[in-house]
Design an enzyme around this catalytic site. Structure first.
Site, mmCIF file in Angstrom:
data_model
loop_
_atom_site.group_PDB
_atom_site.id
_atom_site.type_symbol
_atom_site.label_atom_id
_atom_site.label_comp_id
_atom_site.label_asym_id
_atom_site.label_seq_id
_atom_site.Cartn_x
_atom_site.Cartn_y
_atom_site.Cartn_z
ATOM 1 N N GLU A 65 0.878 -1.175 0.000
ATOM 2 C CA GLU A 65 0.000 0.000 0.000
ATOM 3 C C GLU A 65 0.901 1.206 0.000
ATOM 4 O OE1 GLU A 65 -3.242 -1.310 -0.883
ATOM 5 O OE2 GLU A 65 -3.315 0.749 -0.182
ATOM 6 N N CYS A 102 -2.619 9.108 2.859
ATOM 7 C CA CYS A 102 -2.241 8.595 1.529
ATOM 8 C C CYS A 102 -3.413 8.656 0.565
ATOM 9 C CB CYS A 102 -1.717 7.183 1.653
ATOM 10 S SG CYS A 102 -2.819 6.132 2.573
#
Ligand code: NAD
Length: 511
Positions: free
Chosen positions: A246, A280
């Site tokens: 990720e 993010c």
């Protein structure tokens, strides 16, 4: 001066000192785990794995479910630690770390039995009368979880809990910027009854992370930067070991001509700046359709100018969590200014000792500016006017990242149409970062933003090997295809092809 320092300790090992991003006071020291200590911890995890896996998934879930009570009881201490290490406001410690963690624990422990118990799967066509198919979800063994500093508790808890439920033992390497926040995950799980060797924490920086990746583990689950993700992928490829990555993002927000401008402006500011912009999957760049741009920009500028920030924990915005981020954000804003952007709010680090950056609004941004192409990870709303939604989609897709994106419109059907054309792992209508908090959504990045999923059934099952078991229904002396081959063998096969697949009606029956 950096807030994480490496120092040599008397015993010859490396130690890291940690200063507060709020006022740079020394807050902690950690011993860096050596490669030998990483290997010892992995060996303990390996030895403990069989017993943990031998427990029924319902039993593992029961133990982990108790962790919700521990988490609820210990929430203030956890938030104190998160605030000491990051300086984020109490509201954000609660909203970003505690609430989703309670939800993840409750959801995964409720879901695990259904998703991880052996299942029977119906076979198709001509196979159905001959065989039965079962799937076992076998644990992989020992899993290494390596996490970043921006959501230090929740981003550690979510993968650790999934890996444990799947029957693996886990080694967590939290960020060196927020080591104790990550450590809390292991503490609450042990307090709930997870045996010590089943879940362990390893402190240290990239060296410790690399040692964990190089150790005898069976999967790496990594959340962090693209650069580190590449190194981990290369190391895993060498050993043909699975990994989930990720990584970073440059999430686009599209403001359509029919958007509710109040909501879009409030969302643009909040989603660019909460957690001091260090999220993010939220909003990193904004495309607004020209016909509504003036009003949208007016509202965004007004709201951004009202944001309170500074020490104390009760302002709207805390500091950046790591000094390196101050340099990145400053560089991006200056680059935009140099290339002709108009910085109408903020634009510089705040005065004082802490790592505060002024809430910033950048107008007239273009794709030759870092602020529209590189991950800024700071409290910056960068706005670009576009002719129409068509141009917005084209520019949103003009990125090496593909984590998430958002579409602001009053028309949900239009949001879905635009979403289908966005090359991103996920899309949210009239909101953004909330997608990570939806455990049933298979969240994961495209392009340079990642490999695999961290949520959804795929993520949970990603900590297992799906083992198909084909059961013989009739137990005849031999299959018709087995030796010896004869004319009858080929005639039978010919009949399947010609009369079965060669016939439109029967083909449908066989599929
Ligand atoms: P980072 O890659 O520098 O560090 C992440 C972790 O990896 C830390 O624990 C670090 O010690 C460790 N590490 C560093 N070098 C290593 C190596 N060679 N081998 C193994 N481990 C190593 O990232 P960061 O600065 O801590 O985090 C910020 C980044 O994380 C941003 O790019 C952000 O977008 C990304 N992020 C992504 C998600 C997501 O879900 N996609 C969530 C949060 C953060």
């Amino acid at each position: 001066m950096a807030i994480v320092h490496s120092i040599a300790a008397d015993d010859g090992r490396r130690r890291l000192t940690l200063d507060s991003p709020v006022d740079r006071r020394r807050i902690d020291e950690i011993d860096v785990a050596t490669a030998a200590e990483v290997d010892e911890a992995v060996a303990r995890a390996r030895a403990a794995q069989a017993n943990w896996a031998a427990r029924d998934v319902a039993e593992r879930a029961e133990i982990l479910r108790r962790a919700v009570d521990v988490l609820v009881a210990r929430r203030d201490e956890i938030m104190d630690t998160v605030q000491a290490e990051t300086g984020k406001p109490r509201v954000e410690a609660m909203a970003v770390e505690i609430v989703p963690s309670c939800d993840f624990l409750s959801y995964w422990t409720g879901r695990a039995r259904r998703d991880l118990r052996p299942e029977r799967r119906k076979l198709h066509g001509y196979l159905r009368p001959l065989k039965k198919l079962y799937i076992n979800y076998q644990p992989l063994g020992v899993v290494g979880v390596i996490t970043p500093w921006n959501g230090p508790f929740v981003l550690s808890l979510n993968p650790v809990v999934q890996a444990l439920l799947a029957g693996n033992t886990v080694l967590l390497k939290p960020s060196e910027v927020t080591p104790r926040s990550g450590e809390w995950v292991v503490r609450i799980l042990r307090e709930a009854g997870v045996p010590d060797d089943v879940v362990q924490v390893l402190h240290g920086d990239g060296e410790t992370g690399a040692a964990l990746v190089a150790a005898d583990i069976d999967k790496v689950c990594f959340t962090g930067s693209v650069g580190t993700g590449r190194k981990i992928a290369a190391a895993c490829a060498e050993r043909l070991r699975p990994y989930t990555l990720e990584l970073g993002g440059k999430d686009a927000m599209i403001v359509c001509a029919d958007a509710d401008l109040e909501r879009a402006a409030a969302g643009a500011v909040y989603l660019s700046m909460f957690n001091t912009g260090q999220v993010c999957m939220s909003v990193e760049r904004i495309y607004v359709v020209d016909s509504v741009a003036d009003e949208f920009i007016r509202l965004v500028s007004q709201r951004a100018a009202e944001i309170t920030y500074g020490p104390g924990g009760d302002t709207d915005m805390g500091p950046l969590f790591w000094d390196r981020q101050v340099d990145v954000v400053t560089r991006h804003v200056n680059d935009a200014k140099d290339k002709g952007a108009d910085v109408v709010v903020g634009g510089a680090p705040a005065a004082g000792n802490g790592l505060y950056f002024q809430p910033t609004v950048v107008l007239d941004a273009t794709h030759d500016m870092d602020v529209m192409t590189e991950e800024t990870f700071g409290p910056v709303a960068a706005v670009m006017r576009v002719r129409d939604e068509e141009e917005a989609v084209r520019l949103a897709n003009d990125s090496r990242y593909g984590l998430s994106g958002s579409v602001f419109t009053k028309d949900p059907a239009k949001a879905r149409r635009i979403a289908a054309r966005m090359a991103t792992g996920s899309v949210v209508h009239n909101d953004a970062a909330v997608i990570y908090g939806v455990p049933e959504a298979p969240f994961g990045g495209r392009k340079s933003s990642g490999v695999g999923h961290v949520n959804g059934t795929d993520a949970l099952r990603g900590f297992t090997h799906a083992q198909p078991i084909l059961i013989d229904r009739w137990q005849t002396k031999a299959e018709s295809l087995w030796y010896p081959y004869s004319d009858k063998t080929i005639r039978n096969l010919e009949a399947v092809v010609r009369h079965g697949f060669g016939n439109r009606f029967l083909r449908r029956f066989l599929s």
